[in-house]
Design an enzyme around this catalytic site. Sequence first.
Site, short mmCIF file in Angstrom:
data_model
loop_
_atom_site.label_atom_id
_atom_site.label_comp_id
_atom_site.label_asym_id
_atom_site.label_seq_id
_atom_site.Cartn_x
_atom_site.Cartn_y
_atom_site.Cartn_z
CB SER A 165 -1.05 0.05 1.23
OG SER A 165 -1.50 -1.14 1.20
N1 SAH Z 1 0.05 -5.59 4.27
C1 SAH Z 1 0.93 -5.84 3.00
C2 SAH Z 1 -0.11 -5.38 1.91
C3 SAH Z 1 -0.59 -6.63 1.29
S1 SAH Z 1 -1.89 -6.50 -0.14
C4 SAH Z 1 2.13 -5.15 2.97
O1 SAH Z 1 2.60 -4.35 3.73
O2 SAH Z 1 2.76 -5.28 1.83
C5 SAH Z 1 -2.96 -7.70 0.39
C6 SAH Z 1 -2.32 -8.86 0.46
O3 SAH Z 1 -3.53 -9.89 1.22
C7 SAH Z 1 -1.86 -9.86 -0.64
O4 SAH Z 1 -0.68 -10.26 -0.57
C8 SAH Z 1 -2.79 -10.90 -0.98
O5 SAH Z 1 -2.34 -12.07 -1.28
C9 SAH Z 1 -3.39 -11.15 0.72
N2 SAH Z 1 -4.94 -11.67 1.04
C10 SAH Z 1 -5.66 -11.78 -0.05
N3 SAH Z 1 -6.60 -12.30 0.56
C11 SAH Z 1 -6.25 -13.13 1.65
C12 SAH Z 1 -6.70 -14.22 2.56
N4 SAH Z 1 -8.01 -14.62 2.57
N5 SAH Z 1 -5.99 -14.55 3.15
C13 SAH Z 1 -4.42 -14.18 3.59
N6 SAH Z 1 -4.08 -13.17 2.52
C14 SAH Z 1 -4.81 -12.74 1.81
#
Ligand code: SAH
Length: 204
Positions: free
Chosen positions: A52
């Site tokens: 993000s």
């Molecule tokens: N917090 C992260 C941003 C990640 S973007 C950072 O600091 O970089 C959102 C993430 O959520 C992605 O990597 C995606 O694969 C994950 N995601 C989506 N659905 C999910 C689920 N049901 N369980 C775990 N992860 C999930």
Amino acid sequence: MVDEQIANRGITDSRVLKAFLKVERHRFIPQELRNNAYADYPLPIGEGQTISQPYMVALMTESLKLTGREKVLEIGTGSGYQAAILAELAKEVFSIERFPGLAKNAGSILRDLGYQNIKIRMGDGTLGWPEEAPFDRIIVTAASPSVPTPLLEQLKENGGLLLPLGESFSQVLTLIEKKPGTAESTPICGCVFVPLVGKYGWRE
Ligand code: SAH
């Protein structure tokens, strides 16, 4: 980044600002994009996912009102950057990622950086982490069509669950506070996150 994008836009919690000064964002960015590591927008991290925008990470972090004593659950480890920020501000961080490659990569960066209070696991985060429940705070960093029931169940009374709620391409960052017998919901701002894919999120 901290002065212009975060403090300038109204993030005032000094512990939060200090954590953003300490955690080196470029460590979590793919090599070929590192020149943009401190830019004012999200960046791709592989598997079609994104880290993000710095301000959004800061706003979410400040909204959690961490004191240093909390057990925090994060859904969506992604790059591991938000987990590192949380680990600076809470006691323990548990983070779940559905893509094995991202989970592994984030785990190895966080290990290299010396974090001992972060545990990562692969799987469907909409189911929560029942073995470690209850949590003081839960933060979902992917967009959900509704509040995943297991997450609310695994939240402590008077705890907070922060998540982007809404449609696939536009959501409202929402804070849910669990009170005896009820839950209070406060909208924070509009936002756009990648979808939360899982049993209590979007279908694959
Ligand atoms: N917090 C992260 C941003 C990640 S973007 C950072 O600091 O970089 C959102 C993430 O959520 C992605 O990597 C995606 O694969 C994950 N995601 C989506 N659905 C999910 C689920 N049901 N369980 C775990 N992860 C999930």
